[in-house]
Scaffold this motif. Structure first.
Motif: not given
Length: 161
Positions: A11-36
């Motif tokens: 078959g053929v497909s054209n499937l896209h998804a948007h995934l959102v992951l949240v840090t534990k307790y929604r703590y703001k711990v990710m720095t730009p270096q970590m995001l990269n």
């Protein structure tokens, strides 16, 4: 962005998804270096699972991923693997930084320290229609960088949870 159906064996497909992951307790711990680094890890995992990484970006407490996948992809297994591997790698590469907020768990059975939890157990995944894909990609690309400046980690004098 090219929007062609991709042929596979039956078959053929054209499937896209948007995934959102949240840090534990929604703590703001990710720095730009970590995001990269997280983006690099996720790109590798998408390739391993035969998904196509389209866009990824985030803020201190969450990460957005837009990707293309095939109908044969077990999304729950893909997401579980993505969370597990990325958590393990982020904890090993940013031990000192994450250790200020997240403490290792102690196994009740053995009494030994186990890995820290980086992601919240929950996640959000939405299918994306082709007409909205360009809008979503621009949204993910433009995650407010100013929020990254508001990352708060407890100092040694502060009590933590």
């Amino acid at each position: 962005m090219e929007r062609k159906h991709i042929p596979r064996s039956r078959g053929v497909s054209n499937l896209h998804a948007h995934l959102v992951l949240v840090t534990k307790y929604r703590y703001k711990v990710m720095t730009p270096q970590m995001l990269n680094r997280l983006t690099e890890i996720i790109k590798e995992l998408c390739e391993k699972w035969q998904c196509h990484f389209i866009e990824g970006n985030g803020e201190g407490d969450h990460y957005h991923l837009v990707f293309r996948y095939f109908p044969q992809t077990a999304l729950d297994k893909f997401i579980g693997n993505l969370k597990s591997v990325s958590s393990r790698k982020m904890n090993s590469e940013f031990t000192e930084h994450l250790g200020k907020r997240y403490y290792p768990k102690i196994s009740r059975r053995t009494g030994k320290k186990t890995a820290r939890t980086f992601w919240n157990e929950a996640y959000s995944i939405d299918s994306v229609g082709v007409t909205k894909l360009d809008v979503l990609i621009k949204y993910v690309q433009n995650q407010p960088a100013i929020l990254l400046q508001n990352i708060h980690l407890p100092s040694d004098a502060e009590e933590t949870d």
